[in-house]
Write an enzyme that holds these catalytic residues in place. Structure first.
Site, PDB file in Angstrom:
ATOM      1  N   ASP A   1      12.044   1.943  15.126  1.00 14.83           N
ATOM      2  CA  ASP A   1      12.453   3.116  15.888  1.00 14.83           C
ATOM      3  C   ASP A   1      13.563   3.835  15.123  1.00 14.83           C
ATOM      4  O   ASP A   1      14.025   3.361  14.067  1.00 14.83           O
ATOM      5  CB  ASP A   1      12.928   2.710  17.281  1.00 14.83           C
ATOM      6  CG  ASP A   1      11.825   2.051  18.093  1.00 14.83           C
ATOM      7  OD1 ASP A   1      10.682   2.539  18.047  1.00 14.83           O
ATOM      8  OD2 ASP A   1      12.105   1.028  18.756  1.00 14.83           O
TER       9      ASP A   1
ATOM     10  N   HIS B   1       6.462   4.144  12.809  1.00 16.50           N
ATOM     11  CA  HIS B   1       7.100   4.155  14.131  1.00 16.50           C
ATOM     12  C   HIS B   1       6.570   3.059  15.043  1.00 16.50           C
ATOM     13  O   HIS B   1       7.157   2.775  16.091  1.00 16.50           O
ATOM     14  CB  HIS B   1       6.912   5.521  14.791  1.00 16.50           C
ATOM     15  CG  HIS B   1       7.996   5.876  15.764  1.00 16.50           C
ATOM     16  ND1 HIS B   1       8.776   4.940  16.395  1.00 16.50           N
ATOM     17  CD2 HIS B   1       8.428   7.078  16.225  1.00 16.50           C
ATOM     18  CE1 HIS B   1       9.641   5.540  17.208  1.00 16.50           C
ATOM     19  NE2 HIS B   1       9.443   6.843  17.111  1.00 16.50           N
TER      20      HIS B   1
END
Length: 299
Positions: free
Chosen positions: A280, A276
């Protein structure tokens, strides 16, 4: 004794020595004795040895099995990754009809060239489409920025046979410069050793390929959440291909229609775990959408 005259003092001689001679100290008469050296200090006690698990620590009905080197490496790498990489996993269902029809039509042709055409070759080609659509999916995180990889090296997790305790292992052979290969080239490059011969290939061991694939569907699993290791932006897992009922809509996909019907199609579920810090949800899904499109529209 002399007579005392008037007005004159009388001197009386001493009867003996005024004081006795002082004897010399014994220390002056005798040579000083040598002083004995103090005994050496006692050696510090040795620290107690760390307890070694073994039969003495086991309960009835238990058996101790020491970790092999590969198990230790897997434990170290995955534990480090779990505490340093923020993992997120997105799931995508994929219709595999086009891939299976193409494979059926060309399997004999590949076999004549000495190549076994597997579904894995299609998956690797689809991953390449995803990496080209989202270059950040082929990158490595650093604190100062991303290192985008322009060469496409695809790693494929390959399971090693389990021992009598059910303890196995894995290796990750890498197809280097897979972006320069066609389907036949990828199929040739992914002819991993099988069976007992895999054990002898353990020395190829598990370098962190920037774009790895794990096909856990070969063992019957529908989906898992693959673990990323340091140096990777993500890892794509592929579940078992199985027939599932799928609604085929001729109109709106959300509104009821008389033209809708159920079809039993060979489906699989992709599980894409990603870092992450790099990707995204939207960019990870863009990667998966490109992989899905490559598989479902295969020609």
């Amino acid at each position: 004794m002399p007579a005392r005259s008037a007005g004159k003092p009388v001197v009386v001689p001493p009867r003996g020595p005024t004081s006795a001679p002082v004897a010399a100290p014994a220390a002056q008469k005798q040579q000083a004795a040598p002083v004995a050296s103090p005994p050496p200090p006692a050696a510090p006690p040795k620290p107690a040895a760390a307890p070694t698990p073994g039969p003495a620590k086991l309960q009835a009905g238990e058996e101790f099995v020491a970790h092999n080197r590969m198990r230790q490496l897997v434990a170290r790498n995955t534990t480090q990754a779990a505490f340093s990489i923020p993992h997120v996993t997105t799931m995508w269902d994929v219709n595999m009809v086009a891939v299976l029809e193409h494979r059926k039509a060309h399997k004999a042709e590949f076999a004549a060239a000495g190549v076994n055409l597997t579904v894995t070759a299609y998956l690797i080609q689809a991953i390449l489409a995803g990496l080209k659509a989202v270059p950040a999916a082929n990158s490595t995180w650093t604190d100062d920025g991303l290192i985008i990889k322009r060469a496409y090296h695809i790693g494929m997790a390959v399971a090693l046979p389990a021992d009598s305790y059910g303890v196995g292992g894995l290796i990750v052979p890498v197809i280097k410069n897979a972006g320069d290969l066609n389907l036949l080239g990828v199929a040739c490059g992914q002819r991993w050793p099988s069976g007992r011969a895999r054990i002898n290939c353990a020395r190829m061991r598990c370098r962190a390929a920037p774009s790895p694939l794990t096909n856990y569907g070969t063992s019957g699993s529908r989906f898992q959440t693959p673990v990323i290791v340091n140096g990777q932006a993500g890892i794509l897992g592929v579940g078992a291909i199985e027939k599932r009922p799928v609604v085929v809509s001729k109109g709106s996909p959300l509104e009821a229609s008389a033209g809708d019907y159920l079809a039993f199609l060979p489906m699989t579920t992709l599980g894409f775990s990603y870092d992450h810090r790099i990707l995204d949800g939207a960019t990870a899904d863009a990667f998966c959408a490109a992989v899905k499109a490559a598989l479902e529209k295969w020609q």
